[in-house]
Design a protein around this motif. Sequence first.
Motif, PDB file in Angstrom:
ATOM      1  N   UNK A  52     -12.546   0.808  -7.528  1.00  0.00           N
ATOM      2  CA  UNK A  52     -11.464   0.159  -8.259  1.00  0.00           C
ATOM      3  C   UNK A  52     -10.179  -0.003  -7.484  1.00  0.00           C
ATOM      4  N   UNK A  53     -10.166   0.429  -6.212  1.00  0.00           N
ATOM      5  CA  UNK A  53      -8.962   0.245  -5.396  1.00  0.00           C
ATOM      6  C   UNK A  53      -8.743  -1.238  -5.100  1.00  0.00           C
ATOM      7  N   UNK A  54      -7.480  -1.619  -4.929  1.00  0.00           N
ATOM      8  CA  UNK A  54      -7.149  -3.017  -4.642  1.00  0.00           C
ATOM      9  C   UNK A  54      -7.004  -3.291  -3.151  1.00  0.00           C
ATOM     10  N   UNK A  55      -6.744  -2.246  -2.373  1.00  0.00           N
ATOM     11  CA  UNK A  55      -6.586  -2.422  -0.933  1.00  0.00           C
ATOM     12  C   UNK A  55      -6.909  -1.090  -0.257  1.00  0.00           C
ATOM     13  N   UNK A  56      -7.117  -1.133   1.062  1.00  0.00           N
ATOM     14  CA  UNK A  56      -7.604   0.027   1.805  1.00  0.00           C
ATOM     15  C   UNK A  56      -7.005  -0.030   3.204  1.00  0.00           C
ATOM     16  N   UNK A  57      -6.230   0.990   3.580  1.00  0.00           N
ATOM     17  CA  UNK A  57      -5.658   1.066   4.921  1.00  0.00           C
ATOM     18  C   UNK A  57      -6.148   2.321   5.631  1.00  0.00           C
ATOM     19  N   UNK A  58      -6.377   2.167   6.918  1.00  0.00           N
ATOM     20  CA  UNK A  58      -6.908   3.271   7.719  1.00  0.00           C
ATOM     21  C   UNK A  58      -5.789   3.878   8.559  1.00  0.00           C
ATOM     22  N   UNK A  59      -5.733   5.216   8.589  1.00  0.00           N
ATOM     23  CA  UNK A  59      -4.800   5.919   9.470  1.00  0.00           C
ATOM     24  C   UNK A  59      -5.357   5.941  10.886  1.00  0.00           C
ATOM     25  N   UNK A  60      -4.493   5.892  11.896  1.00  0.00           N
ATOM     26  CA  UNK A  60      -3.039   5.689  11.845  1.00  0.00           C
ATOM     27  C   UNK A  60      -2.710   4.237  11.519  1.00  0.00           C
ATOM     28  N   UNK A  61      -1.498   3.998  11.036  1.00  0.00           N
ATOM     29  CA  UNK A  61      -1.112   2.666  10.615  1.00  0.00           C
ATOM     30  C   UNK A  61       0.335   2.411  11.021  1.00  0.00           C
ATOM     31  N   UNK A  62       0.716   1.142  11.000  1.00  0.00           N
ATOM     32  CA  UNK A  62       2.117   0.764  11.209  1.00  0.00           C
ATOM     33  C   UNK A  62       2.780   0.628   9.844  1.00  0.00           C
ATOM     34  N   UNK A  63       3.968   1.204   9.696  1.00  0.00           N
ATOM     35  CA  UNK A  63       4.615   1.166   8.386  1.00  0.00           C
ATOM     36  C   UNK A  63       4.898  -0.264   7.941  1.00  0.00           C
ATOM     37  N   UNK A  64       5.226  -1.159   8.867  1.00  0.00           N
ATOM     38  CA  UNK A  64       5.499  -2.542   8.487  1.00  0.00           C
ATOM     39  C   UNK A  64       4.298  -3.164   7.777  1.00  0.00           C
ATOM     40  N   UNK A  65       3.087  -2.845   8.255  1.00  0.00           N
ATOM     41  CA  UNK A  65       1.889  -3.383   7.598  1.00  0.00           C
ATOM     42  C   UNK A  65       1.706  -2.746   6.230  1.00  0.00           C
ATOM     43  N   UNK A  66       1.922  -1.425   6.137  1.00  0.00           N
ATOM     44  CA  UNK A  66       1.814  -0.748   4.840  1.00  0.00           C
ATOM     45  C   UNK A  66       2.789  -1.368   3.844  1.00  0.00           C
ATOM     46  N   UNK A  67       4.034  -1.583   4.270  1.00  0.00           N
ATOM     47  CA  UNK A  67       5.042  -2.162   3.382  1.00  0.00           C
ATOM     48  C   UNK A  67       4.648  -3.580   2.962  1.00  0.00           C
ATOM     49  N   UNK A  68       4.114  -4.358   3.890  1.00  0.00           N
ATOM     50  CA  UNK A  68       3.702  -5.728   3.563  1.00  0.00           C
ATOM     51  C   UNK A  68       2.576  -5.732   2.535  1.00  0.00           C
ATOM     52  N   UNK A  69       1.647  -4.799   2.685  1.00  0.00           N
ATOM     53  CA  UNK A  69       0.537  -4.735   1.726  1.00  0.00           C
ATOM     54  C   UNK A  69       1.024  -4.277   0.354  1.00  0.00           C
ATOM     55  N   UNK A  70       1.948  -3.327   0.340  1.00  0.00           N
ATOM     56  CA  UNK A  70       2.524  -2.868  -0.923  1.00  0.00           C
ATOM     57  C   UNK A  70       3.227  -4.021  -1.632  1.00  0.00           C
ATOM     58  N   UNK A  71       4.019  -4.768  -0.898  1.00  0.00           N
ATOM     59  CA  UNK A  71       4.752  -5.877  -1.502  1.00  0.00           C
ATOM     60  C   UNK A  71       3.801  -6.957  -2.006  1.00  0.00           C
ATOM     61  N   UNK A  72       2.700  -7.186  -1.274  1.00  0.00           N
ATOM     62  CA  UNK A  72       1.714  -8.171  -1.722  1.00  0.00           C
ATOM     63  C   UNK A  72       1.055  -7.727  -3.027  1.00  0.00           C
ATOM     64  N   UNK A  73       0.719  -6.440  -3.119  1.00  0.00           N
ATOM     65  CA  UNK A  73       0.105  -5.918  -4.348  1.00  0.00           C
ATOM     66  C   UNK A  73       1.071  -5.983  -5.519  1.00  0.00           C
TER      67      UNK A  73
END
Length: 226
Positions: free
Chosen positions: A95-116
């Motif tokens: 049921x998750x909407x997105x999936x990010x793998x560590x390590x990650x860049x915060x800019x990408x995490x923020x972009x995905x959060x804003x998209x969701x």
Amino acid sequence: MAHIFLVEDEERVAAFIKKALEENNHKVDLVRDGAEAIKQYAAKPYDLLILDITLPYLNGIEICRHIRKTDKETPILMLTALDSIDDKVKGLNTGADDYMVKPFHFKELLARIEALLRRKNIEPDSTIVLGEICLNTHNNTVERAGRKVSLTTKEYALLELLMRNPDKILTRQTIAFKVWGIDFDTGTNVVDVYMNYLRNKIEKGFTGKYIYTVIGKGYIFKTEPD
């Protein structure tokens, strides 16, 4: 500003995400184990959940499954070191909407959060009706010829994608990305497997087909069934 619930047991990672999100004008509640996450999530509403998979007491998969029993709307982003295709499919199927793998860049995490968050705030038409099939996006229900059709989360997402693109060929790669959120290897048959599940549920006991295979290309939902 969004109210974000962060479930992460790695102290440095949790502190980094919390601080960075707060610097971007979000409010963040942090817990470090699965049992506490279930308790706190039930106590207040959130705009988005960031969920690690490997956690004490209850893992992220169990938490996501528990939340989706009563809350199908709040976006869930899984953040984990588990990076195999099977791990991703398992998380997204829960049921998750997105999936990010560590390590990650915060800019990408923020972009995905804003998209969701943008996706959550979009209010599409609540009902899609094509032929005998009626799909209600507010309560995630499906009927054919007035009879309720029970679908899993991914079967429903698959049908919604098809019905939002009627009479249009969708490739397996497009379906995989839109429904599961990842690019599958060419040898993966998960799209075909779930398409068969969906076909069986919306066609068994009825007259007329809506979903067709286009050999070498993908699938199409026809507004005029044969």
